[in-house]
Design a protein around this motif. Structure first.
Motif, PDB file in Angstrom:
ATOM      1  N   ASN A  95       6.800  -2.659 -21.846  1.00 42.46           N
ATOM      2  CA  ASN A  95       6.179  -3.800 -21.180  1.00 42.46           C
ATOM      3  C   ASN A  95       6.517  -5.116 -21.878  1.00 42.46           C
ATOM      4  OD1 ASN A  95       4.993  -2.207 -19.236  1.00 42.46           O
ATOM      5  ND2 ASN A  95       3.170  -1.847 -20.474  1.00 42.46           N
ATOM      6  N   MET A  96       6.561  -5.088 -23.208  1.00 46.60           N
ATOM      7  CA  MET A  96       6.893  -6.307 -23.938  1.00 46.60           C
ATOM      8  C   MET A  96       8.331  -6.726 -23.652  1.00 46.60           C
ATOM      9  SD  MET A  96       4.123  -7.172 -25.142  1.00 46.60           S
ATOM     10  CE  MET A  96       4.812  -8.715 -25.735  1.00 46.60           C
ATOM     11  N   ALA A  97       9.236  -5.750 -23.653  1.00 44.95           N
ATOM     12  CA  ALA A  97      10.641  -6.083 -23.419  1.00 44.95           C
ATOM     13  C   ALA A  97      10.809  -6.702 -22.030  1.00 44.95           C
ATOM     14  CB  ALA A  97      11.512  -4.840 -23.568  1.00 44.95           C
ATOM     15  N   VAL A  98      10.182  -6.091 -21.032  1.00 42.37           N
ATOM     16  CA  VAL A  98      10.330  -6.582 -19.666  1.00 42.37           C
ATOM     17  C   VAL A  98       9.607  -7.928 -19.501  1.00 42.37           C
ATOM     18  CG1 VAL A  98       9.758  -6.116 -17.244  1.00 42.37           C
ATOM     19  CG2 VAL A  98      10.596  -4.271 -18.717  1.00 42.37           C
ATOM     20  N   THR A 111       8.629 -10.253 -21.700  1.00 42.94           N
ATOM     21  CA  THR A 111       9.188 -11.404 -22.409  1.00 42.94           C
ATOM     22  C   THR A 111      10.528 -11.812 -21.816  1.00 42.94           C
ATOM     23  OG1 THR A 111      10.084  -9.873 -24.031  1.00 42.94           O
ATOM     24  CG2 THR A 111       8.054 -11.023 -24.633  1.00 42.94           C
ATOM     25  N   SER A 112      11.310 -10.838 -21.368  1.00 47.06           N
ATOM     26  CA  SER A 112      12.615 -11.252 -20.871  1.00 47.06           C
ATOM     27  C   SER A 112      12.434 -11.977 -19.535  1.00 47.06           C
ATOM     28  CB  SER A 112      13.602 -10.085 -20.839  1.00 47.06           C
ATOM     29  OG  SER A 112      13.718  -9.570 -19.566  1.00 47.06           O
ATOM     30  N   ARG A 113      11.413 -11.578 -18.776  1.00 44.65           N
ATOM     31  CA  ARG A 113      11.119 -12.311 -17.552  1.00 44.65           C
ATOM     32  C   ARG A 113      10.658 -13.746 -17.892  1.00 44.65           C
ATOM     33  NH1 ARG A 113       7.031  -9.016 -14.683  1.00 44.65           N
ATOM     34  NH2 ARG A 113       8.768  -7.579 -14.429  1.00 44.65           N
ATOM     35  N   GLN A 114       9.780 -13.852 -18.883  1.00 48.05           N
ATOM     36  CA  GLN A 114       9.290 -15.178 -19.266  1.00 48.05           C
ATOM     37  C   GLN A 114      10.444 -16.087 -19.708  1.00 48.05           C
ATOM     38  OE1 GLN A 114       6.775 -15.507 -22.787  1.00 48.05           O
ATOM     39  NE2 GLN A 114       6.083 -17.541 -22.189  1.00 48.05           N
ATOM     40  N   ARG A 115      11.349 -15.504 -20.496  1.00 51.43           N
ATOM     41  CA  ARG A 115      12.517 -16.261 -20.972  1.00 51.43           C
ATOM     42  C   ARG A 115      13.367 -16.751 -19.816  1.00 51.43           C
ATOM     43  NH1 ARG A 115      13.001 -12.702 -25.378  1.00 51.43           N
ATOM     44  NH2 ARG A 115      14.223 -11.191 -24.230  1.00 51.43           N
ATOM     45  N   THR A 116      13.708 -15.818 -18.907  1.00 45.50           N
ATOM     46  CA  THR A 116      14.563 -16.189 -17.790  1.00 45.50           C
ATOM     47  C   THR A 116      13.922 -17.298 -16.960  1.00 45.50           C
ATOM     48  OG1 THR A 116      15.111 -13.861 -17.735  1.00 45.50           O
ATOM     49  CG2 THR A 116      15.929 -15.192 -15.921  1.00 45.50           C
ATOM     50  N   HIS A 117      12.647 -17.130 -16.651  1.00 41.60           N
ATOM     51  CA  HIS A 117      11.975 -18.138 -15.828  1.00 41.60           C
ATOM     52  C   HIS A 117      11.953 -19.497 -16.516  1.00 41.60           C
ATOM     53  CE1 HIS A 117       9.599 -14.881 -13.421  1.00 41.60           C
ATOM     54  NE2 HIS A 117      10.888 -14.908 -13.139  1.00 41.60           N
ATOM     55  N   ARG A 118      11.692 -19.492 -17.816  1.00 41.84           N
ATOM     56  CA  ARG A 118      11.651 -20.759 -18.544  1.00 41.84           C
ATOM     57  C   ARG A 118      13.017 -21.437 -18.523  1.00 41.84           C
ATOM     58  NH1 ARG A 118      13.300 -21.391 -23.681  1.00 41.84           N
ATOM     59  NH2 ARG A 118      12.936 -19.200 -24.203  1.00 41.84           N
ATOM     60  N   LEU A 136       6.585 -17.362 -28.009  1.00 38.30           N
ATOM     61  CA  LEU A 136       6.310 -15.923 -28.025  1.00 38.30           C
ATOM     62  C   LEU A 136       7.393 -15.183 -27.244  1.00 38.30           C
ATOM     63  CD1 LEU A 136       3.534 -17.214 -28.777  1.00 38.30           C
ATOM     64  CD2 LEU A 136       2.445 -15.348 -27.564  1.00 38.30           C
ATOM     65  N   GLY A 137       7.609 -15.659 -26.021  1.00 38.96           N
ATOM     66  CA  GLY A 137       8.594 -15.000 -25.172  1.00 38.96           C
ATOM     67  C   GLY A 137       9.990 -15.060 -25.762  1.00 38.96           C
ATOM     68  N   ALA A 138      10.259 -16.092 -26.561  1.00 36.78           N
ATOM     69  CA  ALA A 138      11.601 -16.268 -27.108  1.00 36.78           C
ATOM     70  C   ALA A 138      11.822 -15.439 -28.370  1.00 36.78           C
ATOM     71  CB  ALA A 138      11.836 -17.737 -27.434  1.00 36.78           C
ATOM     72  N   CYS A 139      10.740 -14.972 -28.975  1.00 40.69           N
ATOM     73  CA  CYS A 139      10.852 -14.397 -30.326  1.00 40.69           C
ATOM     74  C   CYS A 139      11.210 -12.911 -30.313  1.00 40.69           C
ATOM     75  CB  CYS A 139       9.521 -14.588 -31.061  1.00 40.69           C
ATOM     76  SG  CYS A 139       9.495 -13.801 -32.678  1.00 40.69           S
ATOM     77  N   PRO A 140      12.280 -12.524 -30.999  1.00 41.33           N
ATOM     78  CA  PRO A 140      12.684 -11.117 -31.008  1.00 41.33           C
ATOM     79  C   PRO A 140      11.757 -10.221 -31.840  1.00 41.33           C
ATOM     80  CG  PRO A 140      14.126 -12.388 -32.426  1.00 41.33           C
ATOM     81  CD  PRO A 140      13.217 -13.377 -31.738  1.00 41.33           C
ATOM     82  N   TYR A 180       8.246 -10.853 -31.879  1.00 38.36           N
ATOM     83  CA  TYR A 180       7.116 -10.727 -30.952  1.00 38.36           C
ATOM     84  C   TYR A 180       7.452  -9.766 -29.812  1.00 38.36           C
ATOM     85  CZ  TYR A 180       3.673 -11.771 -27.406  1.00 38.36           C
ATOM     86  OH  TYR A 180       2.708 -11.639 -26.450  1.00 38.36           O
ATOM     87  N   ASP A 181       8.633  -9.895 -29.241  1.00 34.97           N
ATOM     88  CA  ASP A 181       8.920  -9.054 -28.074  1.00 34.97           C
ATOM     89  C   ASP A 181       9.136  -7.596 -28.468  1.00 34.97           C
ATOM     90  OD1 ASP A 181      11.644  -8.658 -28.689  1.00 34.97           O
ATOM     91  OD2 ASP A 181      12.370 -10.144 -27.273  1.00 34.97           O
ATOM     92  N   THR A 182       9.268  -7.344 -29.761  1.00 41.54           N
ATOM     93  CA  THR A 182       9.409  -5.973 -30.242  1.00 41.54           C
ATOM     94  C   THR A 182       8.046  -5.346 -30.549  1.00 41.54           C
ATOM     95  OG1 THR A 182      11.559  -6.499 -31.200  1.00 41.54           O
ATOM     96  CG2 THR A 182      10.469  -4.542 -32.050  1.00 41.54           C
ATOM     97  N   VAL A 183       7.152  -6.096 -31.177  1.00 41.38           N
ATOM     98  CA  VAL A 183       5.883  -5.497 -31.615  1.00 41.38           C
ATOM     99  C   VAL A 183       4.674  -5.922 -30.772  1.00 41.38           C
ATOM    100  CG1 VAL A 183       6.636  -5.178 -33.980  1.00 41.38           C
ATOM    101  CG2 VAL A 183       5.452  -7.293 -33.367  1.00 41.38           C
TER     102      VAL A 183
END
Ligand code: SF4
Lengths: 473, 252
Positions: free
Chosen positions: A24-27, A29-36, A319-323, A325-328
């Motif tokens: 869930n974190m991987a999906v 955050t990557s959605r948040q990143r793309t949208h931003r 948060l969304g950008a951080c590798p 945060y998106d891992t843990v």
């Protein structure tokens, strides 16, 4: 500030071992990143706007005392009541006293990080007042007995199946009522609507307070914020003292970057501007408006080397950008404020003592700095906190000795080369085809998942020195 | 070509800062860096007193130690007015962005550090931006993919330069890499202090690298290379990691 009694390493272990959270974190955050990134790319002059937003924050904080005075006077002039809270406990007790004074048995809340920070829900419960979170994500979090794991998407770590199971178990939802996200949203809305009508007090956070007009700006996507601030008899708005902008024009600039950075929207679905309680000719609105200004360490931070952390507008982009945060995920940080911003804000506000790991929970890759709409240099602040930890004697002995020895050698090139040669010889003892598979002590953490390359038999600089000797014997 | 300099401004001589990791772990990359610079017509000085830039201490919060090492670096490279070139974006970022602040209490050295900061370059940055030569690469055999190392990318804006050179070397054989600007999880002390998180970050990176199908992943930093290479070896992968200097020297 603390959200878990477990030590940091245990929290990280738990997070890493949870496949649902990881996915869930991987999906999410990557959605948040793309949208931003898409929203920012579509905004003309985005870089200049971010610079402008950053300057507004710097300017406001440099004269925070003046703007606070202006703001307080403006709120009062519009009929609002202002309260000052020096600590989290004081803030929670002010809100609780208001609720109890209004004989409220129920308080509805819109999403707010500062009320998490001051532990408001627990304080209200202790006084016999039930607090209901009305943001869908926060509602789920409250039901699950957890804390938000993201500052704008509190249940990013959960799957819809987990939410459905929770609704069935805790609220007696039928299988049809949790069949998909739309059904679950409709179900939650039915549950919540009744509570809105029952509540005498609505509590909200504040995204921005406008100093010149005393206006409170609240942004939401669900409309629950608007209900919380207009339906109950009394509206209590809790805000950190740093959340000011000088004027409505400045607010416009902040709003241009806030939603884009947070969710990739040009603007959130609801942007509420609350200026004072209901007036004579208003159709609706609360009879009373209380604004609780929370310091809780902020004025101390303002006068410190870490002041820049107060620029933060809580968009969650870092948060969304951080590798890391998106891992843990957010819970691993163990603090109300997770991610890169939390790794600085938590020790800044609460003191470094219990939080020395957080500034190390970063590879310093700089993705947070690149993402931040107000150009907060988080890696710089993380390094500062690491330095403060060292100065307070918080660096492990092995590391202190190793770095001291390294520095002593690095300024003596001949000795340094000798040491590199020796280290290579020593390491070679345990190596097989140029690699070591198990290192001792703290370095075992490297070889747990990675082979360690052996230094070369002859370093480049040794080679160059040999050439020189050959040329000029 | 907009940054191409007039013939008189083109430096004829550079100082090579080989960096501690390249020196000890990848001496062949140091030789490659030197050969590439010489092939481009430069005289390459190698100051014998050079050691490290002090990054390990700075990242651990040990500013006193970092300052000592930084001061030594400044004393070693500042007297010679030739530009400094290093096969590492992260060490160059240290010199450019950290030294001046680190040495503020030592005014003479701080001034020298500011002067050095203005003439210290990562290898591909130097070739493309200073020499104005974005055709310095020769075609290589294996298929390549490119990972953008964090400090070079976000500290120095190193992106177009290495990509241009890798593109030229790999030609049609350059494969895209998913999340090519995502940290590999090295982070210096982070890899040890936060071992499990670092390993999980590395896994995601290595999976992307293997998915790319390239024979070789090209980087601009020895630290990321040590990390990714250690992980690839542990998973018995066929994929190799190479430094951009090795690519430019046609040794991949
Ligand atoms: S530090 Fe910047 S990116 Fe992170 S939440 Fe605050 S404003 Fe957003």
């Amino acid at each position: 500030m603390r959200t878990s009694p477990l030590p940091f390493v245990r929290r990280v272990e738990q997070a890493l071992a949870d496949p649902v959270l990881r996915r869930n974190m991987a999906v999410g955050t990557s959605r948040q990143r793309t949208h931003r990134l898409e929203a920012m790319a579509a905004l003309p002059g985005a870089d200049a706007l971010r610079n402008h937003a950053s300057r507004i924050r710097a300017h406001t904080l440099a004269r925070l005392d003046e703007y606070l005075e202006q703001f307080v006077a403006a709120v009062r002039a519009r009929g609002g009541t202002v309260h000052w809270a020096a600590t989290a406990a004081e803030a929670a007790s002010i809100v609780t006293t208001i609720a109890v004074g209004e004989r409220a048995r129920l308080v509805v809340k819109s999403k707010s990080m500062v009320t998490e920070e001051i532990g408001l829900n627990a304080a209200l419960e202790a006084a016999g007042v039930t607090a209901i979170e009305t943001d869908l994500g926060e509602f789920v979090i409250q039901l699950a007995g957890q804390h938000p794991s993201h500052i704008v998407a509190p249940i990013m770590h959960m799957s819809k199946e987990q939410v459905g199971a929770l609704f069935v178990e805790r609220l007696g939802a039928t299988p049809e009522e949790v069949v998909d996200v739309a059904a679950m949203t409709a179900f939650a809305r039915r549950v919540l609507r009744e509570r809105f009508l029952e509540a005498a007090v609505g509590v909200s956070g504040v995204n921005f307070g406008v100093a010149s007009t005393g206006t409170l700006c609240l942004v939401t996507n669900e409309g629950n914020g608007r209900l919380c601030t207009s339906l109950p008899r009394v509206h209590v708005a809790v805000m950190g003292i740093e959340r000011l902008v000088p004027t409505l024009d400045d607010l416009g600039v902040m709003l241009d970057v806030l939603a884009r950075s947070a969710t990739g929207q040009a603007l959130t679905v609801y942007t509420n501007l609350v200026t004072g309680p209901r007036r004579e000719d208003d159709a609706d609105g609360p009879e009373a408006l209380h604004v609780v200004l929370v310091d809780n360490g902020r004025s101390r931070v303002l006068g410190s080397e870490l002041a820049e952390i107060l620029y933060c507008i809580r968009c969650g982009a870092c948060l969304g950008a951080c590798p890391v945060y998106d891992t843990v995920g957010g819970h691993a940080y163990g603090s109300v404020y997770p991610g890169p911003v939390g790794a600085v804000a938590t020790p800044a506000l609460d003191g470094l003592g219990p939080w020395t790991e957080l500034p190390h929970a970063s590879s310093l890759c700089g993705a947070c700095r690149d993402a931040c709409p107000v150009r907060l240099d988080i890696p710089r602040l993380l390094l500062l906190l690491r330095r403060q930890t060292v100065e307070a004697g918080g660096s492990p002995v092995w590391l202190r000795l190793a770095l001291r020895a390294h520095a002593a050698l690095a300024v003596r090139p001949r000795l340094y080369r000798l040491a590199v040669r020796l280290a290579g010889r020593v390491l070679a003892v345990g190596a097989r085809d140029g690699y070591i598979e198990r290192l001792p002590g703290p370095l075992a953490a490297w070889t747990a998942s990675r082979s360690f390359r052996l230094p070369a038999r002859r370093t480049f600089l040794d080679e160059v020195a040999r050439e020189r000797r050959k040329v000029s014997p | 070509m907009m940054l191409a300099m007039s013939p008189t401004a083109r430096p004829r001589r550079v100082q090579l800062f080989v960096t501690c990791l390249v020196d000890a772990f990848y001496p062949e990359t140091a030789h490659a860096t030197r050969r590439v610079l010489e092939r481009l017509g430069l005289e390459v000085a190698i100051p014998p007193g050079q050691t490290c830039c002090g990054q390990p201490a700075l990242n651990a919060g040990h500013h006193d130690e970092a300052r000592r090492v930084a001061a030594h670096f400044v004393d070693t490279f500042a007297p010679d007015p030739a530009p400094v070139v290093a096969p590492s974006g992260s060490c160059v970022d240290m010199v450019v962005h950290q030294f001046p602040a680190l040495l503020t209490n030592d005014p003479a050295r701080a001034a020298a550090a500011r002067d050095l900061a203005a003439r210290t370059y990562e290898l591909s940055q130097f070739i493309v931006d200073v020499l104005g030569d974005d055709e310095a690469a020769v075609p290589v055999e294996p298929s390549l993919t490119y990972h953008a190392c964090c400090h070079g990318l976000r500290g120095l804006g190193l992106d177009r330069q290495p990509r241009a050179l890798v593109g030229q070397a790999g030609g049609a054989n350059v494969r895209p890499l998913d999340e090519d600007d995502r940290c590999c999880g090295f982070g210096g002390l982070f890899a040890v202090k936060m071992g499990p998180i670092s390993s999980a970050m590395l896994d995601r990176k290595l999976e992307a690298i293997e998915r790319s199908g390239a024979d070789v992943v090209v980087v601009t930093d020895a630290s990321c290379r040590l990390h990714m290479e250690g992980g690839l070896r542990r998973r018995a992968s066929r994929t190799r990691v190479a430094h951009i200097a090795d690519v430019l020297d046609d040794r991949v």
